[in-house]
Structures are given as structure tokens and as C-alpha cells.
Scaffold this motif. Structure first.
Motif, PDB file in Angstrom:
ATOM      1  N   ALA A 198      16.615  11.361  14.786  1.00  0.00           N
ATOM      2  CA  ALA A 198      15.958  10.135  15.241  1.00  0.00           C
ATOM      3  C   ALA A 198      15.975   9.088  14.136  1.00  0.00           C
ATOM      4  CB  ALA A 198      14.524  10.442  15.652  1.00  0.00           C
ATOM      5  N   ALA A 199      16.091   7.830  14.539  1.00  0.00           N
ATOM      6  CA  ALA A 199      16.114   6.736  13.564  1.00  0.00           C
ATOM      7  C   ALA A 199      14.747   6.623  12.890  1.00  0.00           C
ATOM      8  CB  ALA A 199      16.464   5.425  14.261  1.00  0.00           C
ATOM      9  N   PRO A 200      14.699   6.397  11.587  1.00  0.00           N
ATOM     10  CA  PRO A 200      13.408   6.297  10.895  1.00  0.00           C
ATOM     11  C   PRO A 200      12.619   5.083  11.365  1.00  0.00           C
ATOM     12  CG  PRO A 200      15.208   5.638   9.445  1.00  0.00           C
ATOM     13  CD  PRO A 200      15.844   6.194  10.685  1.00  0.00           C
ATOM     14  N   LYS A 201      11.275   5.240  11.436  1.00  0.00           N
ATOM     15  CA  LYS A 201      10.417   4.143  11.855  1.00  0.00           C
ATOM     16  C   LYS A 201      10.351   3.069  10.766  1.00  0.00           C
ATOM     17  CE  LYS A 201       7.472   7.094  14.728  1.00  0.00           C
ATOM     18  NZ  LYS A 201       6.096   7.563  14.982  1.00  0.00           N
ATOM     19  N   PRO A 202      10.204   1.805  11.141  1.00  0.00           N
ATOM     20  CA  PRO A 202      10.127   0.749  10.128  1.00  0.00           C
ATOM     21  C   PRO A 202       8.875   0.885   9.273  1.00  0.00           C
ATOM     22  CG  PRO A 202       9.616  -0.105  12.311  1.00  0.00           C
ATOM     23  CD  PRO A 202      10.125   1.284  12.520  1.00  0.00           C
ATOM     24  N   ASP A 203       8.990   0.539   8.017  1.00  0.00           N
ATOM     25  CA  ASP A 203       7.882   0.636   7.071  1.00  0.00           C
ATOM     26  C   ASP A 203       7.026  -0.629   7.182  1.00  0.00           C
ATOM     27  OD1 ASP A 203       6.169   1.249   5.074  1.00  0.00           O
ATOM     28  OD2 ASP A 203       7.658   1.326   3.461  1.00  0.00           O
ATOM     29  N   THR A 204       5.796  -0.468   7.691  1.00  0.00           N
ATOM     30  CA  THR A 204       4.888  -1.612   7.873  1.00  0.00           C
ATOM     31  C   THR A 204       3.797  -1.674   6.806  1.00  0.00           C
ATOM     32  OG1 THR A 204       3.536  -0.285   9.386  1.00  0.00           O
ATOM     33  CG2 THR A 204       5.295  -1.616  10.351  1.00  0.00           C
ATOM     34  N   ARG A 205       3.883  -0.883   5.774  1.00  0.00           N
ATOM     35  CA  ARG A 205       2.850  -0.893   4.732  1.00  0.00           C
ATOM     36  C   ARG A 205       2.949  -2.150   3.885  1.00  0.00           C
ATOM     37  NH1 ARG A 205       4.083   4.751   1.975  1.00  0.00           N
ATOM     38  NH2 ARG A 205       6.176   3.867   2.216  1.00  0.00           N
ATOM     39  N   ALA A 206       1.792  -2.560   3.317  1.00  0.00           N
ATOM     40  CA  ALA A 206       1.738  -3.752   2.464  1.00  0.00           C
ATOM     41  C   ALA A 206       2.394  -3.451   1.123  1.00  0.00           C
ATOM     42  CB  ALA A 206       0.292  -4.196   2.274  1.00  0.00           C
ATOM     43  N   ARG A 207       2.894  -4.514   0.486  1.00  0.00           N
ATOM     44  CA  ARG A 207       3.569  -4.381  -0.797  1.00  0.00           C
ATOM     45  C   ARG A 207       2.983  -5.344  -1.818  1.00  0.00           C
ATOM     46  NH1 ARG A 207       8.463  -1.651  -0.792  1.00  0.00           N
ATOM     47  NH2 ARG A 207       9.156  -0.924   1.260  1.00  0.00           N
ATOM     48  N   CYS A 208       3.106  -4.992  -3.086  1.00  0.00           N
ATOM     49  CA  CYS A 208       2.630  -5.857  -4.169  1.00  0.00           C
ATOM     50  C   CYS A 208       3.499  -7.104  -4.248  1.00  0.00           C
ATOM     51  CB  CYS A 208       2.651  -5.089  -5.487  1.00  0.00           C
ATOM     52  SG  CYS A 208       2.210  -6.071  -6.945  1.00  0.00           S
ATOM     53  N   GLN A 209       2.863  -8.255  -4.393  1.00  0.00           N
ATOM     54  CA  GLN A 209       3.616  -9.501  -4.460  1.00  0.00           C
ATOM     55  C   GLN A 209       4.354  -9.672  -5.783  1.00  0.00           C
ATOM     56  OE1 GLN A 209       0.861 -12.664  -3.670  1.00  0.00           O
ATOM     57  NE2 GLN A 209       0.397 -11.959  -1.557  1.00  0.00           N
ATOM     58  N   GLN A 210       3.956  -8.881  -6.802  1.00  0.00           N
ATOM     59  CA  GLN A 210       4.573  -9.028  -8.116  1.00  0.00           C
ATOM     60  C   GLN A 210       5.750  -8.060  -8.314  1.00  0.00           C
ATOM     61  OE1 GLN A 210       3.715 -11.405 -10.188  1.00  0.00           O
ATOM     62  NE2 GLN A 210       5.126 -10.857 -11.832  1.00  0.00           N
ATOM     63  N   CYS A 211       5.529  -6.748  -8.072  1.00  0.00           N
ATOM     64  CA  CYS A 211       6.562  -5.728  -8.336  1.00  0.00           C
ATOM     65  C   CYS A 211       7.093  -5.067  -7.070  1.00  0.00           C
ATOM     66  CB  CYS A 211       6.020  -4.659  -9.280  1.00  0.00           C
ATOM     67  SG  CYS A 211       4.659  -3.691  -8.576  1.00  0.00           S
ATOM     68  N   ASP A 212       6.610  -5.453  -5.920  1.00  0.00           N
ATOM     69  CA  ASP A 212       7.055  -4.940  -4.630  1.00  0.00           C
ATOM     70  C   ASP A 212       6.725  -3.463  -4.442  1.00  0.00           C
ATOM     71  OD1 ASP A 212       8.155  -5.577  -2.145  1.00  0.00           O
ATOM     72  OD2 ASP A 212      10.072  -4.672  -2.664  1.00  0.00           O
ATOM     73  N   ALA A 213       5.681  -2.968  -5.143  1.00  0.00           N
ATOM     74  CA  ALA A 213       5.246  -1.588  -4.959  1.00  0.00           C
ATOM     75  C   ALA A 213       4.555  -1.440  -3.611  1.00  0.00           C
ATOM     76  CB  ALA A 213       4.320  -1.160  -6.092  1.00  0.00           C
ATOM     77  N   VAL A 214       4.685  -0.236  -3.003  1.00  0.00           N
ATOM     78  CA  VAL A 214       4.136   0.014  -1.677  1.00  0.00           C
ATOM     79  C   VAL A 214       2.701   0.512  -1.801  1.00  0.00           C
ATOM     80  CG1 VAL A 214       4.438   1.295   0.473  1.00  0.00           C
ATOM     81  CG2 VAL A 214       6.436   0.562  -0.828  1.00  0.00           C
ATOM     82  N   PHE A 215       1.777  -0.102  -1.035  1.00  0.00           N
ATOM     83  CA  PHE A 215       0.395   0.353  -0.988  1.00  0.00           C
ATOM     84  C   PHE A 215       0.260   1.483   0.025  1.00  0.00           C
ATOM     85  CE2 PHE A 215      -0.205  -4.096  -2.421  1.00  0.00           C
ATOM     86  CZ  PHE A 215      -0.862  -3.833  -3.614  1.00  0.00           C
ATOM     87  N   PRO A 216      -0.753   2.352  -0.133  1.00  0.00           N
ATOM     88  CA  PRO A 216      -1.002   3.373   0.887  1.00  0.00           C
ATOM     89  C   PRO A 216      -1.302   2.738   2.244  1.00  0.00           C
ATOM     90  CG  PRO A 216      -2.191   3.887  -1.143  1.00  0.00           C
ATOM     91  CD  PRO A 216      -1.638   2.500  -1.301  1.00  0.00           C
ATOM     92  N   ALA A 217      -1.090   3.527   3.288  1.00  0.00           N
ATOM     93  CA  ALA A 217      -1.313   3.013   4.637  1.00  0.00           C
ATOM     94  C   ALA A 217      -2.748   2.555   4.805  1.00  0.00           C
ATOM     95  CB  ALA A 217      -0.975   4.094   5.668  1.00  0.00           C
ATOM     96  N   GLY A 218      -2.951   1.375   5.338  1.00  0.00           N
ATOM     97  CA  GLY A 218      -4.277   0.814   5.577  1.00  0.00           C
ATOM     98  C   GLY A 218      -4.826   0.005   4.425  1.00  0.00           C
ATOM     99  N   VAL A 219      -4.179   0.004   3.254  1.00  0.00           N
ATOM    100  CA  VAL A 219      -4.645  -0.751   2.086  1.00  0.00           C
ATOM    101  C   VAL A 219      -3.862  -2.044   1.996  1.00  0.00           C
ATOM    102  CG1 VAL A 219      -4.921  -0.716  -0.411  1.00  0.00           C
ATOM    103  CG2 VAL A 219      -5.263   1.378   0.911  1.00  0.00           C
ATOM    104  N   ILE A 220      -4.582  -3.162   1.873  1.00  0.00           N
ATOM    105  CA  ILE A 220      -3.941  -4.474   1.795  1.00  0.00           C
ATOM    106  C   ILE A 220      -4.451  -5.186   0.557  1.00  0.00           C
ATOM    107  CG2 ILE A 220      -3.591  -6.691   2.939  1.00  0.00           C
ATOM    108  CD1 ILE A 220      -4.034  -5.325   5.600  1.00  0.00           C
ATOM    109  N   HIS A 221      -3.593  -5.466  -0.398  1.00  0.00           N
ATOM    110  CA  HIS A 221      -3.914  -6.213  -1.609  1.00  0.00           C
ATOM    111  C   HIS A 221      -2.735  -7.114  -1.925  1.00  0.00           C
ATOM    112  CE1 HIS A 221      -7.665  -4.221  -2.539  1.00  0.00           C
ATOM    113  NE2 HIS A 221      -7.083  -3.020  -2.436  1.00  0.00           N
ATOM    114  N   SER A 222      -3.002  -8.118  -2.751  1.00  0.00           N
ATOM    115  CA  SER A 222      -1.926  -9.000  -3.180  1.00  0.00           C
ATOM    116  C   SER A 222      -1.202  -8.438  -4.393  1.00  0.00           C
ATOM    117  CB  SER A 222      -2.472 -10.397  -3.492  1.00  0.00           C
ATOM    118  OG  SER A 222      -3.480 -10.303  -4.504  1.00  0.00           O
ATOM    119  N   LEU A 223      -1.952  -7.744  -5.289  1.00  0.00           N
ATOM    120  CA  LEU A 223      -1.371  -7.154  -6.494  1.00  0.00           C
ATOM    121  C   LEU A 223      -1.774  -5.702  -6.590  1.00  0.00           C
ATOM    122  CD1 LEU A 223      -2.009  -9.974  -9.156  1.00  0.00           C
ATOM    123  CD2 LEU A 223       0.094  -9.518  -7.914  1.00  0.00           C
ATOM    124  N   CYS A 224      -0.867  -4.884  -7.124  1.00  0.00           N
ATOM    125  CA  CYS A 224      -1.195  -3.494  -7.367  1.00  0.00           C
ATOM    126  C   CYS A 224      -2.065  -3.377  -8.617  1.00  0.00           C
ATOM    127  CB  CYS A 224       0.079  -2.660  -7.519  1.00  0.00           C
ATOM    128  SG  CYS A 224       1.086  -3.121  -8.946  1.00  0.00           S
TER     129      CYS A 224
END
Length: 318
Positions: free
Chosen positions: A244-270
């Protein structure tokens, strides 16, 4: 002496009279030549293996090998595997001296012992007719594990890509490394590679192909090519289901280094980028404070809490 010859449809070997009546070869050497010519192409042959199969000792067998090599019927070639880098010895045996094999064309003179050609003498020809099967492969009863693959028009499929055929040929060529009894010649590898490539075209891996071909082998293998051909035809596993095709990644990312936040966590910076931003801020405030102190010192005004004192002017020197 009366010679009784019989016509054979399978399991026979043809030896020229020049080799059978060689005046400088011993009976042991001639017998060894006949035995080597009767083996299928690709069979691993060593002095030790032949000694285990006959009554002669190792010294007599080694002497017969040397006599055939000196007469030109046997040649040993040492080569290196390009992929593994390992050295191996390839033994070549021929029913005529390899020093007399013509490069191109047919021999002009009739071979020793052949019957005259022509329709008049066809009834006297006691030699067996050439079998459509390849040398070294014996036809077995239907349903055995060593029957040949017979193409069927109704089951014909599109040929796999050349890349898959090459990958399949690489698997077949290395079967002898798992079990020497499965060593295939170059001609057999090229013949069976398109059938093995159909496995890869269906989504099976090279490891799966090798596993099926080498699993639960019989005690005796008379023809490795026929065994592999049968398993390629009748042991093919079911076509694997597509992933099956992988589901799209909808998690939030850091605006500075593009790091992925855990599911349900929304921040601008890590956390790492936020700590770096905070550590850089005090240094800026300190620089501005020092600049302000230097400016007040230059004007002579100092602020201490809520009070302001003006420094009196120094009297001029007399």
C-alpha cells in the motif's frame, strides 16, 4: 570377436575410435576419458571425487588425468571470479585433442570410424539419432522433479526486461555456491534465465528465487539443469500483493531546521532552535547596555536608582 551394438535413446556417450584406440594412452586413461565425457556439462570434477567412485587409487587416477592432459583431451584453466575475487579451476574435456579443434568450418576428411554418408547406407547406420534434449540431461517420466520446461502458446507471457533477466541469470549462476550439485553451465544459465526472470517480474526477490531452487534437494541429482527447470515451472509461489502507498505526513515541522514534531504537537520552533534563539538574546541586551553606559559617562550623567547626580566641573590647573 563379435561386437553387438544397440541403439540407445538416452544415457549414452559417443567416443571416437581415435580416442578409444589411442596407442599412447593407458586403459585407465581411456576409461577416465569415457567417464568424463559421460558426465553432464557443469559437473564439478576433481581427482578426489573420481577416486571415491572407482576402485583405482588416487595415484593411478592422478596419473590418468596427467596422461589425458598431455594428450590434449583435458585442459585445466585457472580463473578469478570478478564479483567475489576468488580463484577457481575450470576443467575442460573433449572427445578430440583440443590442439586439433578447428576454429571455424567443418573437417574436410571423414572422422575415423564413421559410416559412409548417403541414403544407400542409412539402413546400416547403427549410431543413435541425435536427441532433441541437451547433452547431459536425461528425460524423466512425467511428474518427476527433473522434467523439462515445455513452452505453451496459451500460457506465453511478455518477456521481462533485460535488467530482470540479468538479475535472474546472476542467481542461477551462483546456485553452485550453495550446493555444488546445482552448478549450471553458461548455456543452461542463458536458457533458464528468461523463465527465472518471470519470477522477478511478478515481484519476487532474488533471495526468494534462490531459496526455492535450493530448498529440500533430493539425495541424488543427475541433471541440475533439469531440476532447476522443473522447479522454475512448478514451484513458483503466489504473486505477492502490492504494498500500500504510504500515507502523507501531516505532522508539524520546525520553521528553522524542518524537524518533525510528534503527532498533535504544533510549534513554530523545536527545542534546539528555541534554545539557540534564547542564548543569542542576552548577548544583544548586554551590548546595548554597555553602549548606553559609555554614552552617559561621556556626558557626565550617571543614574543610580531614582536619583541623578551631576559631576562638578574640575578646576583648571594654575
Amino acid at each position: 570377436m563379435r561386437v553387438h551394438r544397440n541403439r540407445h535413446d538416452r544415457a549414452f556417450v559417443v567416443v571416437p575410435n581415435a580416442a578409444a584406440r589411442h596407442d599412447r594412452l593407458s586403459l585407465a586413461a581411456v576409461g577416465l576419458l569415457v567417464r568424463l565425457l559421460s558426465l553432464p556439462d557443469g559437473t564439478a570434477v576433481t581427482i578426489e571425487k573420481i577416486t571415491e567412485q572407482v576402485d583405482e587409487g588416487k595415484t593411478a587416477v592422478a596419473k590418468a588425468f596427467k596422461a589425458l592432459e598431455e594428450a590434449g583431451y583435458l585442459r585445466r584453466q585457472r580463473s578469478q571470479d570478478r564479483e567475489t575475487g576468488r580463484w577457481y579451476t575450470q576443467t575442460h574435456v573433449s572427445d578430440i585433442p583440443m590442439t586439433h579443434i578447428p576454429a571455424v568450418g567443418e573437417p574436410e576428411v571423414r572422422s575415423v570410424g564413421d559410416l559412409p554418408k548417403g541414403e544407400k547406407h542409412q539402413g546400416k547406420n547403427l549410431l543413435p539419432k541425435p536427441s532433441p534434449k541437451r547433452d547431459g540431461q536425461r528425460p524423466d517420466a512425467a511428474g518427476t522433479e527433473e522434467e523439462e520446461i515445455k513452452p505453451k502458446d496459451e500460457q506465453a507471457q511478455a518477456a521481462p526486461a533485460d535488467a530482470e533477466t540479468g538479475r535472474a541469470a546472476a542467481v542461477l549462476a551462483k546456485l553452485g555456491e550453495s550446493d555444488r550439485r546445482l552448478a549450471l553451465g553458461t548455456a543452461d544459465v542463458l536458457r533458464l534465465a528468461p523463465v527465472a526472470a518471470e519470477w522477478l517480474a511478478e515481484g519476487h526477490t532474488q533471495a526468494k528465487l534462490a531459496s526455492v531452487l535450493t530448498a529440500r534437494l533430493p539425495e541424488q541429482i543427475d541433471s541440475p539443469a533439469a531440476l532447476v527447470a522443473y522447479r522454475l515451472k512448478s514451484h513458483r509461489p503466489a504473486k505477492p500483493e502490492p504494498k500500500a502507498a504510504p500515507k502523507p505526513d501531516t505532522r508539524a515541522r520546525c520553521q528553522q531546521c524542518d524537524a518533525v514534531f510528534p503527532a498533535g504537537v504544533i510549534h513554530s520552533l523545536c527545542k534546539t532552535c528555541a534554545d539557540e534563539a534564547r542564548s543569542a538574546q542576552p548577548a544583544t541586551d548586554k551590548d546595548s547596555l554597555l553602549a548606553e553606559i559609555r554614552q552617559r559617562r561621556a556626558s557626565g550623567v550617571f543614574a543610580r536608582g531614582a536619583r541623578t547626580r551631576v559631576r562638578p566641573a574640575m578646576p583648571a590647573a594654575a
